[in-house]
Design a protein around this motif. Sequence first.
Motif: not given
Length: 361
Positions: A160-163, A167-172, A239-255
Amino acid sequence: MNTGFIMAILFTLFMFLKTKEKMMRREDEAEGSVSDAGLWWQTLLCGDRRQSKAQKTLPLPMLFREAAAAASDANVFLTETACRARPAPRAWCAVESWARQNPASRVWYLLTAPQLDDSDGVASLLLRAYGNLRFASLDAGELFKGTALEGVFASAAWFLHSAHPPVVLSDLLRAALVWRFGGFYCDSDTVCLKDTSALRDVASYAQQDVGKIGSFCFHFRDHHRFLETLMEVQKENFQPNTWDSVGPLSFTKTSRRLCGEDDLSRLSPAGSTTPVSCGDFRLLPPRFLTPVLFYDVGEIFAPGAGRDFARKFNGTYVLHTYTSRSKDTPFRAGSESHFDVAAKMSCPITYELLLRNATAV
């Protein structure tokens, strides 16, 4: 609380419920749609898109229902989350390369479309050629059940809130898949160059100089603490409208959290070829899984560059072609580009049937 803010929330909820109800009513009417209300997410994702008329289709068994995956370090998962019944040639090359180079692995290609267009015969040929290959759809609700992402998925905010909902679903999905079953996840714009069984419990630097960790390819055993932490971080960062919020940003923060280092470039300076150990997992330098940086992807398709392929990619397991940046790059079979050489070696069936006459992949 601001009255306008409350009204906005109520309106958003009302529109979501009306959209969900409307889509469910259409399920039994639309060709190729899903009649199970539990797959509301598939109806939202695919919308009113009707599957194109195909000369031949393959029904897809559903993971968690007709199909079952066993927890194993040898699993490999690739996904198609844009409701394409007919994957692009580059995706077929990825699927074939993983099955070909990892004969001891069970390779799963999971699609969000309810059926697979096999008009060109590629899917059938690959199934016959590689006994370790499986095609399936999946029950995403069951996949996320009991994980930190269950509420994020059920909220439908990723749609609902992503362009870019696919991509977001794939990251999840990738985090939950490997957490539940273990094994490798890799994007479907990769080419696997050799057996990856030597790589276990690993993620990869995308850029060493800034300490960025990529999300496109990784391996962990099932229920690994990295993935448990990752899903918590994805929930926090969502943040569904931020391209990599649940992608590389989350992987980097986890690491950073699990390695105890805020600046991961300190652990692996630019140019280092030694993996970084963080207890029960490793961070690989780019040469293993992402030897060509995102901004240099044109090198992969440059005619003649593949004459240096063996030397340049001697220590490389996976070649990433970054579809988001290179999708409009022309391709010519026989050009001896790095991709041309890799495809002929690792996905020969796809190369002969689809790539030989392709101008774009």
